[in-house]
Design an enzyme around this catalytic site. Structure first.
Site, PDB file in Angstrom:
ATOM      1  N   ASP A  19       1.159  -0.989   0.061  1.00  0.00           N
ATOM      2  CA  ASP A  19       0.074   0.223  -0.011  1.00  0.00           C
ATOM      3  C   ASP A  19       0.781   1.325  -0.106  1.00  0.00           C
ATOM      4  O   ASP A  19       1.946   1.415   0.433  1.00  0.00           O
ATOM      5  CB  ASP A  19      -0.468   0.100   0.865  1.00  0.00           C
ATOM      6  CG  ASP A  19      -2.083   1.224   0.920  1.00  0.00           C
ATOM      7  OD1 ASP A  19      -2.619   2.105   0.558  1.00  0.00           O
ATOM      8  OD2 ASP A  19      -1.300   1.558   2.552  1.00  0.00           O
ATOM      9  N   ASP A  21      -0.118   5.083   1.124  1.00  0.00           N
ATOM     10  CA  ASP A  21      -0.502   5.996   1.974  1.00  0.00           C
ATOM     11  C   ASP A  21      -0.456   5.696   3.345  1.00  0.00           C
ATOM     12  O   ASP A  21      -1.577   4.777   3.535  1.00  0.00           O
ATOM     13  CB  ASP A  21      -1.791   6.587   1.737  1.00  0.00           C
ATOM     14  CG  ASP A  21      -1.621   7.389   0.319  1.00  0.00           C
ATOM     15  OD1 ASP A  21      -0.447   8.123   0.192  1.00  0.00           O
ATOM     16  OD2 ASP A  21      -2.545   7.349  -0.647  1.00  0.00           O
ATOM     17  N   GLU A  28      -0.788   9.528   5.818  1.00  0.00           N
ATOM     18  CA  GLU A  28      -1.517   9.808   6.586  1.00  0.00           C
ATOM     19  C   GLU A  28      -1.917  10.738   7.662  1.00  0.00           C
ATOM     20  O   GLU A  28      -2.924  11.976   7.940  1.00  0.00           O
ATOM     21  CB  GLU A  28      -2.411   8.352   6.935  1.00  0.00           C
ATOM     22  CG  GLU A  28      -1.069   8.256   5.967  1.00  0.00           C
ATOM     23  CD  GLU A  28      -3.046   7.518   5.303  1.00  0.00           C
ATOM     24  OE1 GLU A  28      -3.445   8.176   4.929  1.00  0.00           O
ATOM     25  OE2 GLU A  28      -3.327   5.896   4.458  1.00  0.00           O
ATOM     26  N   ALA A  61     -13.475   7.429  -5.110  1.00  0.00           N
ATOM     27  CA  ALA A  61     -15.245   7.315  -5.256  1.00  0.00           C
ATOM     28  C   ALA A  61     -15.885   7.274  -4.102  1.00  0.00           C
ATOM     29  O   ALA A  61     -17.065   7.510  -3.546  1.00  0.00           O
ATOM     30  CB  ALA A  61     -15.344   5.932  -6.080  1.00  0.00           C
ATOM     31  N   GLU A  84      -7.751  19.120  -4.744  1.00  0.00           N
ATOM     32  CA  GLU A  84      -6.154  18.607  -4.126  1.00  0.00           C
ATOM     33  C   GLU A  84      -4.857  19.279  -4.082  1.00  0.00           C
ATOM     34  O   GLU A  84      -4.127  18.856  -3.191  1.00  0.00           O
ATOM     35  CB  GLU A  84      -6.421  17.689  -5.793  1.00  0.00           C
ATOM     36  CG  GLU A  84      -5.431  16.867  -5.590  1.00  0.00           C
ATOM     37  CD  GLU A  84      -4.728  15.960  -5.263  1.00  0.00           C
ATOM     38  OE1 GLU A  84      -5.888  15.278  -4.416  1.00  0.00           O
ATOM     39  OE2 GLU A  84      -3.529  15.385  -5.031  1.00  0.00           O
ATOM     40  N   SER A 119      -2.129   1.195  -4.359  1.00  0.00           N
ATOM     41  CA  SER A 119      -2.398   2.114  -3.891  1.00  0.00           C
ATOM     42  C   SER A 119      -4.023   2.173  -4.358  1.00  0.00           C
ATOM     43  O   SER A 119      -4.576   2.342  -5.419  1.00  0.00           O
ATOM     44  CB  SER A 119      -1.625   3.514  -3.446  1.00  0.00           C
ATOM     45  OG  SER A 119      -2.464   4.180  -3.140  1.00  0.00           O
ATOM     46  N   SER A 120      -5.299   3.120  -3.131  1.00  0.00           N
ATOM     47  CA  SER A 120      -6.604   3.287  -3.843  1.00  0.00           C
ATOM     48  C   SER A 120      -6.055   4.917  -4.400  1.00  0.00           C
ATOM     49  O   SER A 120      -7.284   5.791  -4.331  1.00  0.00           O
ATOM     50  CB  SER A 120      -7.081   3.558  -2.144  1.00  0.00           C
ATOM     51  OG  SER A 120      -7.169   2.647  -1.460  1.00  0.00           O
ATOM     52  N   ARG A 123      -3.329   7.904  -9.595  1.00  0.00           N
ATOM     53  CA  ARG A 123      -1.794   7.403 -10.391  1.00  0.00           C
ATOM     54  C   ARG A 123      -0.997   9.145 -10.798  1.00  0.00           C
ATOM     55  O   ARG A 123       0.259   9.204 -10.470  1.00  0.00           O
ATOM     56  CB  ARG A 123      -1.879   6.665 -11.638  1.00  0.00           C
ATOM     57  CG  ARG A 123      -2.526   6.178 -12.477  1.00  0.00           C
ATOM     58  CD  ARG A 123      -1.164   4.984 -13.557  1.00  0.00           C
ATOM     59  NE  ARG A 123      -0.520   5.008 -13.799  1.00  0.00           N
ATOM     60  CZ  ARG A 123       0.373   4.786 -13.148  1.00  0.00           C
ATOM     61  NH1 ARG A 123       0.318   2.820 -12.803  1.00  0.00           N
ATOM     62  NH2 ARG A 123       2.397   4.783 -13.861  1.00  0.00           N
ATOM     63  N   LYS A 125      -1.738  11.275  -7.980  1.00  0.00           N
ATOM     64  CA  LYS A 125      -0.824  11.501  -6.853  1.00  0.00           C
ATOM     65  C   LYS A 125       0.141  10.385  -6.381  1.00  0.00           C
ATOM     66  O   LYS A 125       1.599  10.850  -5.345  1.00  0.00           O
ATOM     67  CB  LYS A 125      -2.099  10.965  -5.578  1.00  0.00           C
ATOM     68  CG  LYS A 125      -2.228  11.548  -4.254  1.00  0.00           C
ATOM     69  CD  LYS A 125      -2.627  10.602  -3.377  1.00  0.00           C
ATOM     70  CE  LYS A 125      -2.925  11.122  -2.200  1.00  0.00           C
ATOM     71  NZ  LYS A 125      -3.437  10.065  -0.633  1.00  0.00           N
TER      72      LYS A 125
HETATM   73 MG    MG Z   1      -2.702   3.188   3.278  1.00  0.00          MG
END
Ligand code: MG
Length: 233
Positions: A19, A21, A28, A61, A84, A119-120, A123, A125
């Site tokens: 992951d 972040d 975070e 989303a 952003e 990652s959530s 691209r 970011k």
């Molecule tokens: Mg995370």
């Protein structure tokens, strides 16, 4: 298969999916502060702990759906694009790699274990946060975003997509995650999961059946290759 053989299969992963972040980059803490401010401006007053609880590890989303439901009015179509720059500015000021990540990646490379990012984040970011912390080059061509699949974490789609793209069987993959949603996705994908509890999510929220919980990156190395080499201590 006897117990020892199972253990040896478990201890030799082919691919580690990280992951981003909270696992590779210490984003975070910064993001939560920005988030509290943005939601307060919309009239939704939440604590940093609530932000962690509700939003950590989920896709844009899913975040947007929650904010729309709570704020009770439609947000502008450009809402995400508008907020952003506030994250970017805060990251520019203080974003760093998670301590021990560089050493861990070197240890895995020496052991012949492949690595990738799942990652959530978008691209764009990911390019920014990994680039800002000097990690982009290490992962270039092996960075996968939830925007590439239909369902984000906690669905298994992103992890399966990453494994398939790299031609690795899910059973040979290990996922390192710092959120319950990410861990759930990894387990649903049939992958081994390691919970990194060195960030904001309380350790007890990451204690899921079958998941090893660690509090620093040296312990991740220990879990994966059985030694703490590449670590400062
Ligand atoms: Mg995370």
């Amino acid at each position: 298969m006897h117990k020892g053989a199972q253990l040896s299969t478990r201890t030799t992963p082919q691919l580690v999916l990280f992951d981003c972040d909270g696992v590779l980059v210490d984003s975070e803490r910064i993001a939560v502060e920005v988030e509290v401010d943005i939601l307060a401006e919309l009239g939704w007053h939440v604590t940093p702990a609530e932000v962690v609880e509700r939003f950590l590890g989920i896709s844009d989303a899913d975040y947007l759906a929650q904010v729309k439901a709570q704020v009770g009015r439609a947000l502008g179509p450009d809402f995400l694009a508008e907020i952003e720059p506030r994250y970017r500015a805060a990251f520019e000021r203080g974003l760093t790699a998670v301590p021990g990540v560089e050493g861990l990646l070197e240890t895995l490379e020496e052991a012949g274990i492949e690595t990738a990012v799942a990652s959530s984040g978008t691209r764009d970011k990911l390019r920014f946060t990994l680039g800002h912390t000097g990690l982009w080059e290490r992962f270039e061509g092996r960075v996968f975003s939830a925007t590439e699949v239909e369902k984000g974490k906690p669905a298994p789609d992103l992890f399966l997509h990453a494994a398939r793209s790299l031609g690795v069987d899910a059973k040979r993959c290990v996922v390192v995650e710092d959120s319950p949603a990410g861990l759930a996705g990894a387990l649903a994908a049939g992958m081994r999961a390691i919970a990194y509890a060195g960030g904001l999510v309380p350790l007890e929220r990451l204690q899921l059946p079958g998941v090893a919980v660690v509090t620093d990156m040296c312990e991740v190395a220990e879990q994966l290759v059985g030694r703490r080499s590449g670590c400062a201590r």
